[in-house]
Design a protein around this motif. Structure first.
Motif, PDB file in Angstrom:
ATOM      1  N   THR A 187      12.615 -10.390   0.256  1.00 46.83           N
ATOM      2  CA  THR A 187      11.885 -11.174  -0.738  1.00 46.83           C
ATOM      3  C   THR A 187      10.567 -11.687  -0.168  1.00 46.83           C
ATOM      4  N   ARG A 207      13.049  -9.008 -11.026  1.00 47.90           N
ATOM      5  CA  ARG A 207      12.785  -9.120  -9.588  1.00 47.90           C
ATOM      6  C   ARG A 207      12.176 -10.464  -9.205  1.00 47.90           C
ATOM      7  N   ALA A 209      13.090 -13.826  -8.249  1.00 53.27           N
ATOM      8  CA  ALA A 209      14.310 -14.515  -7.834  1.00 53.27           C
ATOM      9  C   ALA A 209      14.279 -15.997  -8.160  1.00 53.27           C
ATOM     10  N   ALA A 250      10.527  -5.069  -3.802  1.00 52.80           N
ATOM     11  CA  ALA A 250      10.779  -6.397  -3.238  1.00 52.80           C
ATOM     12  C   ALA A 250      10.949  -7.425  -4.350  1.00 52.80           C
ATOM     13  N   LYS A 251      11.823  -8.388  -4.128  1.00 48.80           N
ATOM     14  CA  LYS A 251      11.924  -9.516  -5.042  1.00 48.80           C
ATOM     15  C   LYS A 251      10.835 -10.533  -4.701  1.00 48.80           C
ATOM     16  N   VAL A 253       9.629 -14.720  -4.956  1.00 50.03           N
ATOM     17  CA  VAL A 253       9.822 -16.140  -5.239  1.00 50.03           C
ATOM     18  C   VAL A 253       8.437 -16.740  -5.436  1.00 50.03           C
ATOM     19  N   TYR A 283      17.591 -16.726  -0.659  1.00 48.10           N
ATOM     20  CA  TYR A 283      16.834 -15.682  -1.351  1.00 48.10           C
ATOM     21  C   TYR A 283      16.371 -14.553  -0.434  1.00 48.10           C
ATOM     22  N   ILE A 285      14.186 -14.612   1.986  1.00 46.66           N
ATOM     23  CA  ILE A 285      12.729 -14.656   2.117  1.00 46.66           C
ATOM     24  C   ILE A 285      12.359 -14.361   3.561  1.00 46.66           C
TER      25      ILE A 285
END
Length: 585
Positions: A187, A207, A209, A250-251, A253, A283, A285
């Protein structure tokens, strides 16, 4: 997840093997009653299973492993939907409900549940409905249903683009294909003005999050009132056809720290760092993008924003920062503002890709900041495309209102800035981590620097060691640590010991005691990155007066500091000392 009555999972007797022992159920469920006709039925059943399993797996939105959906009396619910039901029971979901009783049975299944039937799908014995996530538990108690997300359909399983930069940066070669999908990227946290999450660029929000609003400034519209954050996120991880970003699987945030004018308080940006640190495990990250800079010139060891991004770096989050748009065509401007002035993080300058597909005419954009920081570190470390970039923007954003002549198609516009070079590298870092998940931020930085492509027409140092090449970096099996010397000053509680560092540089202007040899530069193959041209000698460490760490006695004549005072082409004035500015000229 807690199981409820009538919602059993993984019960083989109900799903495939019938209600008796394995041998008996095989006869009843798949193999029929024996004989040639029975074998013919068995073959048809096996073919059906062969076709159905991949389709059900494809319908799963990634929330769990195949085969762990909710089952009750033969009813199947996609695992991702079950997670939504448990975590966000009031969320409205778009789902497709199939029924063994046909379309009418699917319609009957939602009677009394407050669902909106959008379309009857006769060929699938199904209906498309909008339903509250919490109502899935009621559907799970009914028999003969298969409930899956009404997810977006793509023309192909691979990303596509009509732009040049994904190829020059090496990212496009890591996108994978239908038969050879790319590994899942981690992420990316985008600290910016928010994002328009429901766009096709982000798979309709699938995607995204998390979206967190930390801005204390007004006005700040929901989503992305400025448009800057959506543009940045699209370059880092967009997936719309023709506009794919660097890491399209990729997700994201989104940490909204800016108001609708593109301004934020430093404390809001630090609050975003705090949030990332607290939630990075939840998440996954591993990368954080900061396409912004402070308005106050400081030493990195005194700046609270620098300390905040260092905390992320020391806790396994790769931090990417834009160099800034206050450069000039006459010479180096220096990189004076947090977080781009921090020696640990990767600072990115903007490349003008020129008029050909070759690197021979690539140069630094005239407004891209470069040079030494207040503490004598050369920045940026690397360059990426940042001029004439096309990206996603909300149609009602202030960027669209201010620059209508930059719109190239509905929802997309052309902009330039180091803001848009940084997410190219953020996506590249995510691509590297997808293939080397155990690498530290230091190693990712070393890999990207080691494999940077040479830019012979760029002024030496203006784009660090060269242009990013994500593909070459991802293909490495090991990577050097360009921060190794500084790492000796990081304490056990993951803080930079500024006092010890200052004592060292004051005692030895040449950093002899800091043991640059320990960085093992000689062991790395730096020839491709043109380290010979970077020439540490040019940094004039020996000539610098470290006594007051202010560089007041340094000989800056060659850097043409006096000539760089004015605003350059496309530059943006620095923000006030209390504010942060996003970086598009």
């Amino acid at each position: 997840m807690r199981e409820s009555t009538g919602w059993k999972r993984g019960v083989r007797s109900n799903a495939l093997w019938g209600s008796g022992s394995r041998g008996e159920s095989r006869k009843n469920a798949l193999w029929g009653s024996g004989g040639r006709d029975g074998r013919r039925f068995a073959m048809a059943a096996l073919v059906a299973l062969t076709l159905v399993v991949p389709l059900s797996a494809a319908a799963d939105d990634g929330g769990g492993k195949s085969g762990k959906g909710g089952k009750g009396n033969g009813t199947y619910i996609s695992p991702g939907l079950l997670e939504n039901a448990d975590k966000k029971p009031n969320q409205k979901l778009h789902v497709i409900i199939q029924s063994t009783a046909g379309t009418s049975g699917a319609v009957d299944s939602v009677n009394g549940l407050g669902a909106d039937i959008r379309r009857r799908l006769q060929s699938a014995d199904a209906v498309a409905v909008d339903i509250t996530a919490g109502k899935l538990s009621s559907l799970a108690k009914k028999s003969g249903l298969t409930i899956t997300p009404d997810s977006t359909v793509k023309l192909s399983a691979t990303a596509s683009t009509t732009q040049l930069w994904p190829y020059t940066s090496g990212n496009a070669y890591l996108w994978g294909s239908y038969t050879n999908p790319a590994p899942q990227a981690p992420t990316i946290a985008v600290v910016d003005s928010g994002i328009d999450a429901k766009r096709a660029d982000f798979d309709g929000g699938n995607r995204v999050a998390a979206q967190v609003n930390l801005s204390s400034m007004t006005p700040n519209s929901p989503g992305d009132g400025r448009g800057h954050g959506t543009f940045v996120a699209g370059i880092a991880a967009g997936s719309a056809p023709g506009f794919a970003g660097a890491a399209p699987n990729a997700k994201i945030v989104s940490l909204d720290v800016m108001d609708d004018t593109g301004t934020a308080r430093t404390s809001d940006v630090i609050a975003a760092c705090d949030w990332i640190l607290a939630n990075k495990g939840t998440y996954n990250i591993r990368v954080a993008n900061f396409s912004l800079h402070s308005g106050a010139r400081t030493n990195f060891y005194n700046d609270p924003l620098d300390r905040a991004v260092e905390k992320l770096w020391f806790n396994n989050v790769f931090v990417v920062a834009a160099a800034g748009n206050y450069g000039t065509a006459s010479g180096p401007s220096g990189v004076m503002y947090a977080p781009g002035n921090d020696p640990f993080v990767m600072t990115v300058g903007a490349i003008d890709l020129g008029t050909s597909v070759y690197a021979t005419d690539d140069t630094a954009a005239p407004w891209s900041a470069w040079g030494y920081t207040e503490d004598g570190f050369s920045k940026p470390e690397i360059g990426a495309a940042g001029r004439y970039m096309i990206g996603a923007v909300p149609t009602g954003s202030t960027l669209v209102a201010e620059r209508p002549d930059h719109i190239v198609s509905p929802g997309y516009m052309e902009l330039s800035g180091t803001s848009f070079a940084a997410p190219v590298v953020a996506g590249a870092a995510a691509q590297v981590l997808a293939r080397h998940p155990n690498w530290t931020p230091d190693q990712v930085k070393g890999a990207l620097m080691l494999t940077a492509r040479s830019l012979p027409s760029a002024v030496r140092g203006s784009l660090g060691v060269g242009g990013v090449n994500a593909y070459r970096a991802a293909m490495l099996t090991s990577a050097p640590n360009p921060n190794l010397v500084l790492r000796r000053f990081v304490t056990g509680d993951q803080r930079f010991d500024a006092a010890s560092w200052l004592a060292t540089v004051q005692a030895s202007a040449s950093w002899a005691d800091a043991s640059w040899a320990d960085a093992s530069w000689a062991d790395a193959s730096w020839s491709a990155a043109s380290w010979a041209d970077a020439s540490w000698a040019d940094a004039s460490w020996a000539d610098a007066s470290w006594a007051d760490a202010s560089w007041a006695d340094a000989s800056w004549a060659d850097a043409s500091w006096a000539d760089s005072a004015g605003d350059g082409v496309g530059s943006q004035p620095a923000a006030s000392s209390a504010a942060i500015n996003s970086l598009q000229p």
